[in-house]
Design an enzyme around this catalytic site. Structure first.
Site, short mmCIF file in Angstrom:
data_model
loop_
_atom_site.label_atom_id
_atom_site.label_comp_id
_atom_site.label_asym_id
_atom_site.label_seq_id
_atom_site.Cartn_x
_atom_site.Cartn_y
_atom_site.Cartn_z
N HIS A 234 0.85 -1.18 0.00
CA HIS A 234 0.00 0.00 0.00
C HIS A 234 0.89 1.24 0.00
O HIS A 234 2.11 1.16 0.17
CB HIS A 234 -0.94 0.01 1.20
CG HIS A 234 -2.16 -0.86 1.02
ND1 HIS A 234 -3.13 -0.57 0.08
CD2 HIS A 234 -2.55 -2.01 1.64
CE1 HIS A 234 -4.06 -1.50 0.14
NE2 HIS A 234 -3.74 -2.38 1.06
N ASP B 221 -0.01 7.10 -3.63
CA ASP B 221 -1.07 6.70 -4.56
C ASP B 221 -1.35 7.76 -5.62
O ASP B 221 -1.42 7.46 -6.81
CB ASP B 221 -2.37 6.44 -3.80
CG ASP B 221 -2.42 5.04 -3.19
OD1 ASP B 221 -1.49 4.26 -3.43
OD2 ASP B 221 -3.40 4.74 -2.49
#
Length: 377
Positions: free
Chosen positions: A133, A163
């Protein structure tokens, strides 16, 4: 009616294979700029537990529901890819190939296609097939280590740095550059956008400063990481914070004058006095509320701003006047960015409900899309 009505990417067709995080955000950005984005949702959803009505990253898109594990699923996606300019997918390496919708299959049907791949670790390397992540990706690039107090742990900057900045934005840059090449040469290609690559790329200036001896490789010891008392945040009397970025001498002079510590202006040039200076700044800010200090520094060149929450930000006078945030169908959200003088982006559609546009997309793209079991025609 086609989905594209405005924006510099009007007429560009984008096929998004549903995922979470950076892929949907990248597709939203393309949609905001006018692209006709069709999101391929799968039965059961992508795993993000949010009511689809509020998933702003799916605004300005249309959704079709296709089960890629169904016998007809891959051929349906390939038919759409044949009519697309750009395809975006965010699976682990090899998954799209196993599903029958990998680059080789898609480019065989559409040699001009730009196939954008969004992953954390990239398509190859020792960690390529492992889970991850945002936090882990930015950790290994050195970017996470820049955050937080030097006496405490690094802090997690939501998922904005990895991200979205290191991932989504680089994917968008990549596919648009490849689209330009495809339209010039007739040849499509694969764009491998890895969050670790993009986030590392964001640290380019700091690596230059490190090589030149202008940056210390430790947290809280540098000009832009809170090491300097004139670049950081300070707590106010009501438990809120003010952000100070008075880097240049003339801005610093105005800052100290308005804060009421003009007698310490010269201390800036002596790092040995920075602890004294930091204490004096903190003590002054602690005397009054955030609203008080916002008024004190309003309209000045002191480079001071209140630290606002997500709910407060849309009401900031400057952002409100510019329309930086907008309300669309009951949801307050950031407006499309950047801005264009001739072909502005727009909020055209609310977040796409999974499978809501099967018939519409089949008509507009000229591709048959079978209804899923239990789906309303």
């Amino acid at each position: 009616m086609a989905a594209t009505e405005s924006g510099p990417l009007a007429g560009v067709r984008v096929l998004e294979l549903a995922g979470i995080g950076p892929g949907p955000f990248a597709a939203m950005l393309l949609a905001d700029l006018g692209a006709d984005v069709v999101r391929v949702d799968r039965p059961g959803g992508p795993g993000l537990h949010i009511d689809p009505r509020f998933d702003v990253t799916n605004r300005n898109k249309r959704s079709v529901l296709i089960d890629l594990k169904d016998e007809q699923g891959p051929s349906t996606v390939l038919a759409l890819a044949e009519r697309a300019d750009i395809l975006l997918e965010g699976y682990r390496p090899g998954v799209a190939e196993r599903l029958g919708v990998g680059p080789e299959d898609c480019l065989a049907r559409n040699p001009r296609l730009v196939y954008g791949r969004m992953t954390g670790w990239g398509q190859h390397g020792p960690l390529a097939h492992t889970a991850g992540h945002d936090l882990g990706y930015i950790a290994v690039t050195g970017a996470l280590g820049l955050t937080g107090d030097p006496e405490g742990p690094p802090y997690a900057p939501a998922n904005l740095l990895g991200d979205y900045a290191g991932g989504s934005l680089y994917l968008v840059i990549g596919v648009l550059a490849a689209l330009h090449h495809a339209r010039t040469t007739g040849t499509g290609q694969v764009v491998d956008a890895a969050i670790v690559d993009g986030t590392a790329h964001l640290t380019a200036m700091l690596h230059g400063m490190l090589a030149a001896g202008g940056w210390q490789d430790r947290r809280g010891a540098n000009l832009l990481d809170g090491g300097a008392p004139f670049y950081g945040t300070y707590r106010t009397a009501d438990g809120q914070y003010m952000a100070v970025g008075a880097l240049e001498e003339r801005f610093w002079a105005e800052f100290t004058a308005r804060l009421g510590i003009g007698h310490l202006t010269a201390a800036r040039s002596d790092p040995a006095r920075w602890p004294e200076l930091r204490t004096a700044i903190a003590e002054r800010f602690a005397r009054h509320t955030r609203d008080h200090w916002t008024e004190v520094f309003a309209g000045s060149d002191a480079c001071v701003a209140p630290v606002l929450s997500l709910r407060e930000a849309p009401h900031h006078p400057h952002l409100a006047e510019r329309g930086t945030f907008a309300e669309h169908q009951g949801i307050t959200q950031p407006a499309p960015a950047p801005r264009f003088s001739v072909t502005p982006g727009a909020l055209r559609r609310p977040p796409a409900q999974p499978g809501a546009h099967n018939a519409e997309v089949a008509r507009d793209w000229g591709a048959g899309i079978p209804q899923q079991k239990g789906q309303q025609p």
